[in-house]
Design a protein around this motif. Structure first.
Motif, short mmCIF file in Angstrom:
data_model
loop_
_atom_site.label_atom_id
_atom_site.label_comp_id
_atom_site.label_asym_id
_atom_site.label_seq_id
_atom_site.Cartn_x
_atom_site.Cartn_y
_atom_site.Cartn_z
N ASP A 208 0.83 -1.20 0.00
CA ASP A 208 0.00 0.00 0.00
C ASP A 208 0.87 1.25 0.00
O ASP A 208 0.54 2.26 -0.65
N SER A 221 -5.06 -0.22 -2.02
CA SER A 221 -5.51 -0.39 -0.64
C SER A 221 -6.83 -1.15 -0.57
O SER A 221 -7.03 -2.01 0.30
N ASP A 222 -7.73 -0.85 -1.49
CA ASP A 222 -9.03 -1.54 -1.53
C ASP A 222 -8.85 -3.02 -1.81
O ASP A 222 -9.48 -3.87 -1.16
N THR A 224 -6.12 -4.78 -1.19
CA THR A 224 -5.44 -5.35 -0.03
C THR A 224 -6.45 -5.70 1.06
O THR A 224 -6.41 -6.78 1.65
N GLU A 225 -7.35 -4.78 1.37
CA GLU A 225 -8.34 -5.01 2.41
C GLU A 225 -9.20 -6.23 2.10
O GLU A 225 -9.46 -7.06 2.97
N ARG A 226 -9.63 -6.33 0.86
CA ARG A 226 -10.47 -7.46 0.46
C ARG A 226 -9.70 -8.78 0.58
O ARG A 226 -10.25 -9.79 0.99
N ARG A 229 -9.27 -9.79 4.28
CA ARG A 229 -10.53 -10.28 4.84
C ARG A 229 -10.89 -11.66 4.28
O ARG A 229 -11.84 -12.28 4.74
N LYS A 372 -8.14 -9.39 11.14
CA LYS A 372 -9.50 -9.16 10.68
C LYS A 372 -10.43 -10.18 11.35
O LYS A 372 -9.99 -11.25 11.77
#
Length: 404
Positions: A208, A221-222, A224-226, A229, A372
């Motif tokens: 990121d 970043s989007d 990475t978050e997905r 999770r 998470k």
């Protein structure tokens, strides 16, 4: 005819007390069946279960114990124990034991009440309670405290899955961590610890940070978050994110590396693991350029991470095979354990993302660190309230045993 008596002694702790009491018992030819002692704020609680071989001796022996305790300003209580009760107690020694560890910034009565209530609800009996954390000054800032209480419990939980679910629910409600693990010979005999890097050893996701430097921060970043999770496959997300970095100057790596911050407790954890003879490793889906910096800084033995392909001073947007993904992390853990001559029960794995779950499940102690929700629910143990050094408590480590 013999007599079995439980002797409880309480009062202000003082040197020589144990020697004085056992000296009296020795003169009476008494056998010791069980013994335990605890001191809380200089107040002693001392228990001895004794067998007095001949009934006619009992009165004399106990009178001498009472007199000796009186001279030492101690209170004494004698409780007769029947042979049937003693044999029932002996019969319980083969029961499975577990360790429940409460980790928090500040220990409260409510936390202890909830944990002890859950253990009782599922048929577990608390044998010992110990404070592993050091003594905290009253004015310690709320975000700097460290509290750890360890419960040794006996029995077999009536519903292990429901027990863990209740512990997790209380942990979320009270902002604490509650670990539940079997008390085995391996708990204090682990010798290999492996770690994810991004958002575990360091307080950032490096990809990121690279994306921000390349002007594609929000898009990466989007993704990475997905991925963290568990909503999308790590390898697919990694390839997609890395392609967006094509053309980024190699010089950006040095700038980002200099700005990365270690996670709270990382230096203390690695110092203690090294002192205790552990081998350590980074198993990361991140990049070896940054992992090798951490290796030098923390004295880490092995590093396995992804190698960025660079041509003419620019990132190509691809990584050198093989990619360190979820399966490779698990394979590397198994490989390192075999290489070090260790059983998997002697290993620790720590990570925060869905791609860490296979290695967390494989290790003897798998810890989801500030992870998470999906990862916390799936991992054997989770730490979110304390720093990385909180892992030492799960090994039964006491603050007073440290190097400081």
């Amino acid at each position: 005819m013999r007599e079995i008596v439980l002797i409880n002694i309480t009062g202000e702790d003082r040197p020589g007390l144990t020697a004085a009491i056992t000296g009296v018992l020795a003169q009476g030819g008494v056998n010791i069946l069980d013994i335990g002692q605890a001191v809380i704020h200089d107040t002693l609680s001392f228990g001895i279960l004794v067998e007095i071989p001949h009934t006619e001796q009992a009165s004399s022996v106990l009178k001498d114990v009472l007199f000796t305790a009186y001279k030492l300003d101690q209170q004494v209580r004698f409780t007769p124990v029947s042979e049937d009760d003693y044999q029932q107690w002996v019969g319980g020694q083969g029961k499975t034991r577990y360790i429940v560890t409460l980790l928090t910034r500040k220990v409260t009565a409510e936390q202890l009440q909830r944990v002890s209530s859950i253990t009782a609800q599922y048929g577990l009996n608390i044998d010992h309670i110990d404070r592993l954390s050091g003594r905290m000054p009253l004015d310690t800032p709320a975000d700097q405290g460290k509290g750890c209480i360890e419960f040794s419990v006996r029995g077999e939980p009536s519903d292990p899955a429901a027990l863990r679910a209740d512990f997790l629910s209380v942990a979320q409600e009270l902002n604490v961590d509650i670990a539940f693990q079997r008390d085995s010979v391996y708990r204090r005999n682990r010798r290999l610890a492996v770690f994810d890097m991004d958002s575990t050893l360091i307080e950032a996701e490096v990809i990121d940070e690279l994306a921000k430097a390349a002007g594609v921060g929000d898009r990466v970043s989007d993704i990475t978050e997905r991925a963290m999770r568990g909503e999308i496959d790590f390898r697919a997300s990694f390839t997609e994110r890395l392609a967006l970095l094509k053309g980024l100057p190699e010089s950006a790596l040095e700038q980002i590396g200099a700005s990365l911050r270690l996670t709270e407790g990382a230096e203390l954890l690695f110092a203690e693991l090294k002192r205790l003879g552990y081998k350590t490793a980074i198993l990361s889906g991140g990049f070896s350029y940054f992992a090798k910096q951490l290796q030098v800084r923390l004295g880490i033995d092995y590093v396995f991470a992804n190698e960025l392909q660079i041509e003419d001073g620019l990132l190509t947007g691809v990584a050198v095979e093989p990619i360190v993904d979820a399966q490779r992390k698990a394979d590397l853990l198994r490989q390192l354990a075999e290489q070090e001559g260790l059983r998997l029960e002697q290993t620790i794995a720590v990570g925060d993302g869905a791609n860490d779950l296979p290695m967390l499940g494989l290790a003897g102690l798998g810890v989801a660190f500030r992870a998470k929700p999906l990862v916390k629910q799936s991992a054997k143990q989770a730490i979110s309230t304390l720093g990385l050094d909180g892992i030492l408590y799960l090994l039964g480590f006491r603050d007073r045993e440290g190097t400081e």
